[in-house]
Design a protein around this motif. Structure first.
Motif, PDB file in Angstrom:
ATOM      1  N   LEU A  33     -33.243  34.058  29.716  1.00 31.85           N
ATOM      2  CA  LEU A  33     -33.489  35.360  29.533  1.00 31.85           C
ATOM      3  C   LEU A  33     -34.202  36.276  30.551  1.00 31.85           C
ATOM      4  CD1 LEU A  33     -34.879  34.356  25.854  1.00 31.85           C
ATOM      5  CD2 LEU A  33     -32.849  35.250  26.453  1.00 31.85           C
ATOM      6  N   GLU A  34     -34.103  35.625  31.793  1.00 30.87           N
ATOM      7  CA  GLU A  34     -34.815  36.486  32.793  1.00 30.87           C
ATOM      8  C   GLU A  34     -33.696  37.670  33.458  1.00 30.87           C
ATOM      9  OE1 GLU A  34     -38.144  36.496  33.733  1.00 30.87           O
ATOM     10  OE2 GLU A  34     -38.249  34.881  32.034  1.00 30.87           O
ATOM     11  N   ASP A  35     -34.312  38.785  33.383  1.00 31.31           N
ATOM     12  CA  ASP A  35     -33.552  39.918  34.088  1.00 31.31           C
ATOM     13  C   ASP A  35     -32.626  39.194  35.508  1.00 31.31           C
ATOM     14  OD1 ASP A  35     -33.856  41.474  32.171  1.00 31.31           O
ATOM     15  OD2 ASP A  35     -35.470  42.465  32.834  1.00 31.31           O
ATOM     16  N   HIS A  36     -33.562  38.726  36.278  1.00 30.76           N
ATOM     17  CA  HIS A  36     -33.268  38.227  37.522  1.00 30.76           C
ATOM     18  C   HIS A  36     -32.307  37.232  37.178  1.00 30.76           C
ATOM     19  CE1 HIS A  36     -33.241  35.871  41.127  1.00 30.76           C
ATOM     20  NE2 HIS A  36     -33.733  36.873  41.774  1.00 30.76           N
ATOM     21  N   THR A  37     -32.173  36.363  36.510  1.00 27.26           N
ATOM     22  CA  THR A  37     -30.919  35.579  36.341  1.00 27.26           C
ATOM     23  C   THR A  37     -29.803  36.193  35.663  1.00 27.26           C
ATOM     24  OG1 THR A  37     -32.237  33.678  35.546  1.00 27.26           O
ATOM     25  CG2 THR A  37     -30.244  33.368  34.828  1.00 27.26           C
ATOM     26  N   SER A  38     -29.683  37.031  34.805  1.00 27.44           N
ATOM     27  CA  SER A  38     -28.411  37.727  34.135  1.00 27.44           C
ATOM     28  C   SER A  38     -28.002  38.776  35.304  1.00 27.44           C
ATOM     29  CB  SER A  38     -28.860  38.413  33.130  1.00 27.44           C
ATOM     30  OG  SER A  38     -29.930  39.646  33.178  1.00 27.44           O
TER      31      SER A  38
END
Length: 159
Positions: free
Chosen positions: A82-87
């Motif tokens: 759910l992290e922006d960095h991941t997506s």
């Protein structure tokens, strides 16, 4: 005929020169030691090279890619989905195949058991039937004409 052996041979044939830094590789679209040419194989080979090029880019290591701030925020037992960095990274960190079917086997069968080479051949037919090339800019055409004329002079000995 294109098959698993063809895919393996093409991958190795492209990978080794790419690892050595070659920027031109011979043989795309060719089968049977170059005695046969397949437009579908040409499209499949392009996909193989695209995947290999991305693979050879490697995994960048930087403060941003290490994301230590995100690791600290998520902490032990958490997850990163759910992290922006991941997506954000998931959009660019891997190659999205154009002709490789990622469905499970039952879905693949239900959808007609379309193989990698079948998909590539369908795309090749679409390109042949529908592609409209953009014309080269006039400045590029002029430069190409000058190169051809100079080569003609050089070859014929005319000044």
């Amino acid at each position: 005929m294109s098959d698993l052996q063809t895919g393996l041979e093409k991958t190795v044939t492209y990978l080794l020169p790419m690892l050595a830094g070659a920027n031109i590789i011979y043989g795309s679209g060719m089968l049977e030691l170059g005695m046969t040419f397949s437009y579908g194989q040409y499209v499949a080979d392009n996909e193989i090279v695209r995947v290999l090029r991305r693979t050879l880019e490697g995994i960048p290591v930087s403060e941003d890619t290490m994301a230590l701030d995100v690791v600290s925020k998520v902490g032990p037992g958490g997850h990163y989905l759910l992290e922006d960095h991941t997506s954000d990274r998931m959009k660019t960190a891997h190659v999205l195949p154009k002709f490789i079917d990622r469905d499970n086997r039952s879905e693949w069968i239900k959808n007609g058991s379309v193989t990698f080479i079948d998909s590539a051949t369908k795309k090749a037919i679409d390109i042949i039937e529908n592609h409209k090339a953009k014309p080269l800019p006039a400045t590029v055409l002029k430069e190409l004409r000058a190169i051809v004329e100079q080569a003609d002079k050089d070859m014929t000995g005319h000044k």
